[in-house]
Design a protein around this motif. Sequence first.
Motif, PDB file in Angstrom:
ATOM      1  N   SER A   1       0.826  -1.139   0.048  1.00 29.43           N
ATOM      2  CA  SER A   1       0.089  -0.221   0.046  1.00 29.43           C
ATOM      3  C   SER A   1       0.878   1.176   0.000  1.00 29.43           C
ATOM      4  O   SER A   1       2.054   1.288   0.274  1.00 29.43           O
ATOM      5  CB  SER A   1      -0.931   0.060   1.147  1.00 29.43           C
ATOM      6  OG  SER A   1      -0.224   0.559   2.334  1.00 29.43           O
TER       7      SER A   1
ATOM      8  N   TRP B   1      -5.819   5.550  -5.405  1.00 27.27           N
ATOM      9  CA  TRP B   1      -5.098   4.399  -5.022  1.00 27.27           C
ATOM     10  C   TRP B   1      -6.419   3.282  -4.476  1.00 27.27           C
ATOM     11  O   TRP B   1      -7.169   3.998  -3.617  1.00 27.27           O
ATOM     12  CB  TRP B   1      -4.217   4.569  -3.605  1.00 27.27           C
ATOM     13  CG  TRP B   1      -2.803   4.816  -4.101  1.00 27.27           C
ATOM     14  CD1 TRP B   1      -1.867   3.697  -4.525  1.00 27.27           C
ATOM     15  CD2 TRP B   1      -1.993   5.950  -3.953  1.00 27.27           C
ATOM     16  NE1 TRP B   1      -0.741   4.418  -4.787  1.00 27.27           N
ATOM     17  CE2 TRP B   1      -0.552   5.661  -4.443  1.00 27.27           C
ATOM     18  CE3 TRP B   1      -2.252   6.956  -3.617  1.00 27.27           C
ATOM     19  CZ2 TRP B   1       0.310   6.591  -4.503  1.00 27.27           C
ATOM     20  CZ3 TRP B   1      -1.157   8.236  -3.712  1.00 27.27           C
ATOM     21  CH2 TRP B   1       0.047   8.002  -4.084  1.00 27.27           C
ATOM     22  N   ASN B   2      -6.353   2.486  -4.742  1.00 26.89           N
ATOM     23  CA  ASN B   2      -7.302   1.409  -3.899  1.00 26.89           C
ATOM     24  C   ASN B   2      -6.365   0.342  -2.912  1.00 26.89           C
ATOM     25  O   ASN B   2      -5.301  -0.022  -3.364  1.00 26.89           O
ATOM     26  CB  ASN B   2      -8.009   0.380  -4.882  1.00 26.89           C
ATOM     27  CG  ASN B   2      -8.975   0.908  -5.897  1.00 26.89           C
ATOM     28  OD1 ASN B   2      -9.604   1.852  -5.408  1.00 26.89           O
ATOM     29  ND2 ASN B   2      -8.941   0.647  -7.308  1.00 26.89           N
TER      30      ASN B   2
ATOM     31  N   SER C   1     -11.589  -1.795  -0.693  1.00 24.51           N
ATOM     32  CA  SER C   1     -11.461  -0.762  -1.793  1.00 24.51           C
ATOM     33  C   SER C   1     -11.150  -1.450  -3.089  1.00 24.51           C
ATOM     34  O   SER C   1     -10.929  -0.379  -3.991  1.00 24.51           O
ATOM     35  CB  SER C   1     -10.304   0.113  -1.258  1.00 24.51           C
ATOM     36  OG  SER C   1     -10.179   1.182  -2.268  1.00 24.51           O
ATOM     37  N   ASN C   2     -11.115  -2.457  -3.459  1.00 24.11           N
ATOM     38  CA  ASN C   2     -11.185  -3.300  -4.496  1.00 24.11           C
ATOM     39  C   ASN C   2      -9.580  -3.313  -5.183  1.00 24.11           C
ATOM     40  O   ASN C   2      -9.519  -3.093  -6.363  1.00 24.11           O
ATOM     41  CB  ASN C   2     -12.077  -2.419  -5.779  1.00 24.11           C
ATOM     42  CG  ASN C   2     -12.222  -3.323  -7.000  1.00 24.11           C
ATOM     43  OD1 ASN C   2     -12.459  -4.801  -7.071  1.00 24.11           O
ATOM     44  ND2 ASN C   2     -12.379  -2.786  -8.051  1.00 24.11           N
ATOM     45  N   GLN C   3      -8.600  -3.387  -4.455  1.00 24.90           N
ATOM     46  CA  GLN C   3      -7.335  -3.496  -4.666  1.00 24.90           C
ATOM     47  C   GLN C   3      -7.354  -5.009  -5.207  1.00 24.90           C
ATOM     48  O   GLN C   3      -7.461  -5.948  -4.366  1.00 24.90           O
ATOM     49  CB  GLN C   3      -6.309  -3.196  -3.646  1.00 24.90           C
ATOM     50  CG  GLN C   3      -4.877  -3.148  -3.973  1.00 24.90           C
ATOM     51  CD  GLN C   3      -3.930  -3.028  -2.985  1.00 24.90           C
ATOM     52  OE1 GLN C   3      -4.384  -2.817  -1.563  1.00 24.90           O
ATOM     53  NE2 GLN C   3      -2.845  -2.902  -3.143  1.00 24.90           N
TER      54      GLN C   3
ATOM     55  N   ARG D   1     -15.722   9.658  -6.079  1.00 27.81           N
ATOM     56  CA  ARG D   1     -16.731   9.762  -4.890  1.00 27.81           C
ATOM     57  C   ARG D   1     -18.037   9.504  -5.490  1.00 27.81           C
ATOM     58  O   ARG D   1     -19.271   9.350  -4.678  1.00 27.81           O
ATOM     59  CB  ARG D   1     -16.572  10.877  -4.248  1.00 27.81           C
ATOM     60  CG  ARG D   1     -15.467  11.452  -3.618  1.00 27.81           C
ATOM     61  CD  ARG D   1     -15.351  12.667  -2.751  1.00 27.81           C
ATOM     62  NE  ARG D   1     -16.637  12.655  -2.176  1.00 27.81           N
ATOM     63  CZ  ARG D   1     -17.203  13.230  -0.912  1.00 27.81           C
ATOM     64  NH1 ARG D   1     -16.010  13.479  -0.190  1.00 27.81           N
ATOM     65  NH2 ARG D   1     -18.249  13.158  -0.536  1.00 27.81           N
TER      66      ARG D   1
ATOM     67  N   LEU E   1     -19.185   6.327  -4.151  1.00 34.74           N
ATOM     68  CA  LEU E   1     -19.519   6.404  -2.661  1.00 34.74           C
ATOM     69  C   LEU E   1     -20.873   7.110  -1.914  1.00 34.74           C
ATOM     70  O   LEU E   1     -21.306   6.779  -0.912  1.00 34.74           O
ATOM     71  CB  LEU E   1     -18.458   6.928  -2.166  1.00 34.74           C
ATOM     72  CG  LEU E   1     -16.855   6.288  -2.348  1.00 34.74           C
ATOM     73  CD1 LEU E   1     -15.830   7.251  -1.940  1.00 34.74           C
ATOM     74  CD2 LEU E   1     -17.190   4.786  -1.740  1.00 34.74           C
TER      75      LEU E   1
ATOM     76  N   ASN F   1     -25.064   2.285  -1.270  1.00 35.57           N
ATOM     77  CA  ASN F   1     -23.772   2.250  -0.676  1.00 35.57           C
ATOM     78  C   ASN F   1     -23.681   2.368   0.674  1.00 35.57           C
ATOM     79  O   ASN F   1     -22.486   2.221   1.422  1.00 35.57           O
ATOM     80  CB  ASN F   1     -22.709   2.832  -1.494  1.00 35.57           C
ATOM     81  CG  ASN F   1     -21.190   2.251  -1.041  1.00 35.57           C
ATOM     82  OD1 ASN F   1     -21.047   1.201  -1.185  1.00 35.57           O
ATOM     83  ND2 ASN F   1     -20.485   3.336  -0.639  1.00 35.57           N
TER      84      ASN F   1
END
Length: 138
Positions: free
Chosen positions: A53, A88-89, A94-96, A120, A123, A128
Amino acid sequence: MQLRPECPFCHPAYDLEQRIVFETANCWFLQHGKAQGVLEGSGVIVPKQHRSSPFELTPNEWQETQELLGLAKELLDQIAPGGYTLGWNVGEASNQSIGHSHLHVIPRFDDEPYAGKGLRHWLKKPENRRPGRGGDGR
């Protein structure tokens, strides 16, 4: 240097659809071909050392990420985007999907279907909201 054999960002040359566009001592700016289904010009800035990360980046990696971001913008400005989405995810929630830190650099165009919809947008959707939580997260 810590590298992982299965990681496409530790070994960018293994992915024939991926190319190194810019390189510093510690980081790369990579782009995928159009066959990958991403918006024209999209790429990622990644540290050469495997970091899961951006919270793990060294001061030099941060500095070189900023340097590569400037170079990427100069290059991408040539295709005249209407704006940029950067992000960044971090982590599964966060869907990384690749466990190697990567900053998405995405040129955005006025004629794309999701123009005006930034990070956003999703979000803010009522669907959600977390169960049992109000709109403010409490």
